[in-house]
Write a protein that holds these residues in place. Structure first.
Motif, PDB file in Angstrom:
ATOM      1  N   THR A  15       0.894  -1.175  -0.120  1.00 42.84           N
ATOM      2  CA  THR A  15      -0.060  -0.037  -0.255  1.00 42.84           C
ATOM      3  C   THR A  15       0.897   1.117  -0.077  1.00 42.84           C
ATOM      4  OG1 THR A  15      -0.186  -0.201   2.630  1.00 42.84           O
ATOM      5  CG2 THR A  15      -1.896  -1.042   1.090  1.00 42.84           C
ATOM      6  N   ARG A  60      -1.607 -11.408  -0.854  1.00 39.61           N
ATOM      7  CA  ARG A  60      -2.782 -11.649  -1.367  1.00 39.61           C
ATOM      8  C   ARG A  60      -3.295 -13.125  -1.344  1.00 39.61           C
ATOM      9  NH1 ARG A  60      -1.937 -11.027  -7.636  1.00 39.61           N
ATOM     10  NH2 ARG A  60      -1.923  -8.978  -7.281  1.00 39.61           N
ATOM     11  N   GLU A  79      -5.301 -12.880   2.076  1.00 35.91           N
ATOM     12  CA  GLU A  79      -6.387 -12.534   2.068  1.00 35.91           C
ATOM     13  C   GLU A  79      -7.548 -13.222   1.444  1.00 35.91           C
ATOM     14  OE1 GLU A  79      -5.624  -7.685   1.232  1.00 35.91           O
ATOM     15  OE2 GLU A  79      -5.705  -9.043  -0.387  1.00 35.91           O
ATOM     16  N   GLN A 137     -10.761  -8.001  -1.834  1.00 36.34           N
ATOM     17  CA  GLN A 137     -10.281  -6.848  -1.936  1.00 36.34           C
ATOM     18  C   GLN A 137     -10.848  -6.067  -2.908  1.00 36.34           C
ATOM     19  OE1 GLN A 137      -6.291  -4.828  -2.921  1.00 36.34           O
ATOM     20  NE2 GLN A 137      -6.008  -6.069  -0.769  1.00 36.34           N
ATOM     21  N   THR A 138     -11.082  -4.600  -2.882  1.00 36.99           N
ATOM     22  CA  THR A 138     -11.747  -3.969  -4.042  1.00 36.99           C
ATOM     23  C   THR A 138     -10.836  -2.880  -4.360  1.00 36.99           C
ATOM     24  OG1 THR A 138     -13.497  -2.967  -2.562  1.00 36.99           O
ATOM     25  CG2 THR A 138     -13.950  -4.641  -3.695  1.00 36.99           C
ATOM     26  N   SER A 192      -4.928  -2.842   0.447  1.00 35.62           N
ATOM     27  CA  SER A 192      -6.258  -1.893   0.730  1.00 35.62           C
ATOM     28  C   SER A 192      -7.077  -2.552   1.732  1.00 35.62           C
ATOM     29  CB  SER A 192      -6.772  -1.484  -0.527  1.00 35.62           C
ATOM     30  OG  SER A 192      -8.204  -0.650   0.007  1.00 35.62           O
ATOM     31  N   THR A 193      -7.669  -1.731   2.578  1.00 33.84           N
ATOM     32  CA  THR A 193      -8.755  -2.405   3.475  1.00 33.84           C
ATOM     33  C   THR A 193     -10.216  -2.482   3.184  1.00 33.84           C
ATOM     34  OG1 THR A 193      -8.941  -0.340   4.693  1.00 33.84           O
ATOM     35  CG2 THR A 193      -7.420  -2.040   5.649  1.00 33.84           C
ATOM     36  N   GLY A 226     -13.365  -3.887   0.887  1.00 34.81           N
ATOM     37  CA  GLY A 226     -13.467  -4.736   0.163  1.00 34.81           C
ATOM     38  C   GLY A 226     -14.798  -5.592   1.064  1.00 34.81           C
TER      39      GLY A 226
END
Length: 955
Positions: A371, A455, A458, A465-466, A471-472, A474
């Motif tokens: 990030t 990734r 996650e 994740q969006t 990023s947080t 999602g």
């Protein structure tokens, strides 16, 4: 192994080189240690009457060797520069197992060379000016750098039994050797005309039964063709056993010193085996107040949670090593063949294989480096995760014990060959020539297991994740993992976070990083020591041309390049440069054998360099030596020097990493009260209330990289000294030398704490340090800061070297000898950036101790010698701009250290045996708050009392 236990102290210590420091003695049968300046540029002869069997020359033959600091070797200027000499006998009597170990206790080497400071390798650092400013030679020829990530040769690639002597020139020598010789030169001279076979076996062990070392070396040499030629070959094997951090009580619970002595302190890391959770994206705080991550809670292991406290910190010493396991195998050969007086062919070849293995704490999950637009990213456990007791998305902070310890494996292969021809040029009136070609190559394969693929983790958590990498933003997708090939799900709330083997294979990965360097060097030199006859001696001159090229590469793993590594993001490094140089040197005798002028001689040299990167540079040196009588001499030198940018300086790809650095707005109370109002105003200007603000974690993202537009560093060095050899005190020799080095256009960038603290202490963020700031994210956390290598700042140091030795015969086969070497560093100042003031770091943890000294007393009786040695390291304070906050300097300091060593040696006609004890008092290392494991293992003896035995037989 990258460690995350705070700022690693820059081991930056200036001191006088003393070969006695590693256990070397002065005996009646051997050359007195470090005769000050008497070997500089001098012709050294290996005679058949050498007292060391392992360096015996061919009968009735001798070989003249030009030593460090000159291409000419004129005897009139042989003592013009300060040189320390370490002989083969002294190396054998020391506790050193590898060539690098020889330098570990020579204070002028900045405590370099030892196993800890160099991650198993051995780079040298004269006067703590940096490994890139110390030039290392093998028989007067450059060595290839140790691997693609370190721009310095590895001393452990040289077989110790092949060494005849080591010369350390503590003066700038760019005119003689070109780039990198700003601090000085280390020249390792191999044995010539070696005959017979020598077997050496060494071993050592600490009083605790660990830190074992063992080494075996076999060397064999022979003459051929009626002694016209000689060939020598040697092989060695060295083993270093690992040493666990929790094997020493002083290394456990590494302190994070934030309060005055007597107040509660905390230790270790907030990332441990028990997961820590915190709200994110504006969610409901999980705790009213907590230490560490704001409003965070820690698992109690029974389904309940408590606000995080510093007392919950994890003691990572139980999963780390102070010393890693290492094996080094080396093969070496050298030889020469004298066709006639006009042609001598010579060669040197060296191959080494280094294999090391280390383990460290499991990787931690905190803020992802991917990030790059903020420091608020986190590993999200979504609200829909089965068993999530918080009912909302939460950030996970955890050390991944589910994956296990990280293991580092490194294999380094280094090869170097030099071949040449030298001799007398026929019909030229005394001109000689020397032509050589040198090729060196290093290939390094490094890997670290159990790293975390961000990734994949996650995906395993079902977090879709969006918002981009790390990023947080999602949502929970229960079918996400099933839709990704190879994915195996993991739930931190089930079975205390137990992880299946399939999930471990999916989330963890091995980071592989191959690298290498290649050196090509060709040089042709002509010299005439008797070019013209002057009234008081011959005029000497040397001229030469050199062409050199260096190429290197470092390949990042696919995970690093894609930003998937949780702790590191970087690209490939590759490039090179070449240089063509011409140089000259002259020796001029001015006076001789006159009243009040026993001798007066001058030396002048220059070098012109043309690089294909930055262009051209010219450097010069002038020296003068004056002896009013044979009892005393005075010498003075002034020279300019340069350091060309290295491959890493020029071409290093952008690296984003997490560095343990404090945000000044989160630790206002640790600053001096005089600057607190300014810092508070600057924080509020950025929308942050310093009275309530908390840093998400103790790390900030820092992006660094190379710069192909770099120019060389420039230096000017002065040395002024005297040499005492009084006839009325036979056996006594002393030297006193003042040194001054001024470096400008230094390559690098200031430390992140220095820049952040300097920025926020300036009114309205007006300091030039503030150029690194990139604003703050929505949560007030500092956005990643970035620095490229630049030519910025300056450095100045001054000091005094004092060296003395005395041998007193006591009758038949008895002698008493003393040696002492002292360095007083008078000034150590650094300007970290253009426009900033020069700051004195003398006597602080950011610079050297003021005093470092060593001394010995030796009694010799026939073949026996008994030595007592004392070593002293001065104490120091803490410079205010540290990772732990400026307040540290008000509360803590590190005291002086004294070490006592003893050893005994038996010199037989065919064998030598040495037995000794280092640190005979078993002294624990000094506490150092900014170091590793509560100390500085590279500076202080970390093993405790250490016993060693060395045996050598020649036949």
């Amino acid at each position: 192994m990258q460690r995350d236990n705070g700022t690693i102290r820059r081991i930056s210590v200036l001191a006088l080189a003393l070969p006695l420091a590693a256990g070397w003695t002065v005996t009646a049968r051997a050359q007195i240690i470090s005769l000050p300046g008497t070997t500089t540029g001098q012709a050294i002869r290996n005679s058949a009457k050498s007292t060391t069997k392992s360096s015996t020359s061919t009968a009735d033959r001798s070989e003249t060797i030009t030593v460090v600091g000159t291409h000419l070797g004129a005897k009139e200027t042989a003592e013009i520069q300060p040189v320390t000499v370490i002989t083969a006998d002294q190396i054998q009597q020391s506790s050193s197992m590898t060539t690098g170990d020889i330098f570990a206790h020579i204070p002028s080497m900045g405590f370099s060379g030892n196993t800890y400071s160099n991650n198993g390798g051995s780079c040298l650092n004269i006067r703590s000016l940096g490994t890139a400013r110390t030039l290392v030679l093998l028989d007067g020829h450059r060595m290839v750098n140790g691997n693609g990530a370190a721009d310095c040769p590895d001393m452990n690639s040289i077989v110790p039994a092949m060494i005849d002597r080591i010369e350390i020139l503590k003066d700038g020598s760019s005119t003689t050797y070109g780039s990198d010789a700003i601090a000085g030169v280390v020249n390792i001279i191999l044995k010539k005309n070696f005959t017979g076979t020598t077997v050496t076996a060494n071993g050592g062990i600490s009083e605790y039964g660990d830190d074992q070392t063992a080494a075996v070396t076999i060397a064999h040499g022979f003459n051929f063709d009626h002694d016209k030629g000689n060939f020598t070959i040697a092989g060695s094997y060295n083993y270093q056993a690992p040493m666990a951090a929790d094997a020493r009580k002083w290394a456990m619970q590494e302190a994070k010193v934030n309060n005055p002595p007597g107040d509660a302190q905390y230790f270790g890391s907030q990332y441990g085996p028990r997961p820590v959770y915190a709200a994110l994206n504006g969610g409901r705080p999980l705790a009213g107040a907590s230490d560490g991550v704001p409003h965070s809670v820690i698992s109690n292991g029974d389904g309940s949670y408590s606000p995080y406290s510093w007392n919950d910190n994890y003691d990572y010493s139980q999963d780390n090593q102070i010393i890693s396991e290492q094996q080094v195998g080396t093969l070496a050969a050298n030889g020469h063949y004298d066709v006639n007086r006009y042609l001598q062919l010579y060669m040197t070849a060296n191959y080494s294989h280094t294999q090391s293995q280390a383990y460290g704490t499991p990787m931690y999950i905190a803020t992802p480096v991917s990030t790059v637009n903020g420091n608020s990213g986190a590993m999200v456990v979504p609200s829909g995760e089965p068993g999530n007791p918080f009912g909302e998305d939460v950030a996970l902070y955890n050390r991944m014990f589910q994956l296990g310890r990280r293991y580092d494996y490194e294999n380094i292969n280094t090869f170097q060959f030099t071949g040449g021809a030298r001799g007398l040029l026929p019909h030229t009136g005394g001109w000689t020539y020397d032509f050589f070609y040198s090729y060196g190559k290093t290939v390094n394969h490094y890997s670290e297991s159990e790293d975390v693929n961000w990734r994949n983790m996650e995906n395993a958590l079902g977090f879709h994740q969006t918002g981009g990498a790390g990023s947080t933003a999602g949502y929970y997708d229960p079918g996400l993992c099933a839709s990704v090939a190879g994915c195996a799900s993991w739930n931190p709330f089930v079975n205390n976070g137990a992880m299946s083997q399939q999930a471990r294979n999916y989330i963890g990965f091995t980071d592989v990083e191959p690298s290498g360097q290649e050196l090509r060097d060709v040089q042709f030199t002509v010299a005439n020591k008797h070019l013209a006859k002057l009234p008081y001696g011959p005029l000497g001159i040397a001229l030469g041309v050199e062409h050199r090229s260096l190429d290197g590469y470092f390949h990042a793993s696919p995970e690093d390049m894609a930003g998937l590594n949780s702790n590191l993001a970087r690209g490939d490094t590759g490039g090179g440069y070449d240089v063509t140089e011409v140089f000259g040197e002259t020796s001029i005798p001015l006076l001789k054998d006159l009243p009040a002028a026993k001798a007066l001689s001058a030396e002048v040299s220059g070098r012109f360099s043309n690089y294909n990167t930055f262009g051209q540079t010219y450097n010069w040196h002038a020296g003068l030596i004056y002896a009013p009588t044979q009892d005393i001499s005075f010498r003075a030198n002034i020279s300019t020097g340069f350091r060309a940018p290295t491959i890493q300086d020029l071409y290093r790809a952008r690296v984003v990493s997490l560095t343990s650095t404090r945000d000044p707005c989160a630790y206002l109370s640790t600053f001096d009260t005089a600057v607190q109002p300014t810092i508070a105003a600057n924080c509020r200007k950025q929308g942050v209330d310093p009275n309530n603000f908390k840093q998400t974690n103790g790390s900030l993202k820092y992006a660094t990289g190379g710069n192909p537009e770099l120019q060389p560093e420039l230096s000017r060095t002065y040395t002024i000294g005297t040499i005492l050899t009084p006839r009325w005190l036979p056996g006594f020799t002393a030297s006193i030398d003042y040194f001054h080095t001024h470096i400008t256009e230094t390559i690098g960038y200031p430390s992140l704490p220095t820049e952040l603290n300097g920025c926020y202490e300036s009114v309205n963020l007006s300091s030039s340090y503030c150029s690194i700031l990139n604003g703050r994210d929505i949560n007030g956390q500092l956005n990643p800061v970035a620095r490229l290598h630049t030519n910025t700042g300056a450095f100045i140091e001054d000091g005094m070297d004092i060296n003395a030795s005395y041998v007193q015969p006591l009758g038949y086969e008895n002698a008493l000898s003393f040696g002492a070497d002292i360095q007083d560093v008078m000034s150590y100042k650094e300007q970290s950036q253009d426009g900033e003031p020069l700051i004195s770091y003398l006597g602080t943890d950011a610079g050297p101790p003021k005093w470092v000294a060593n001394g010995t007393a030796t009694f010799t009786h026939g073949p026996w010698s008994f030595t007592y040695m004392i070593r002293f390291i001065d104490g120091f304070n803490y410079y205010p701009n540290t990772a732990y906050g400026p307040g540290l300097s008000l509360w803590w300091k590190t005291n002086q250290a004294w070490y006592h060593d003893v050893f005994a040696t038996y010199h037989g006609s065919r064998y030598n045996v040495t037995a000794g004890v280092k640190n005979i008092g078993g002294r624990d290392p000094n506490f150092y708050a900014n170091g590793d494991y509560n100390t500085s293992p590279g500076m202080y003896d970390y093993a405790g009392r250490y016993i060693y035995l060395k045996a050598q037989v020649h036949f």
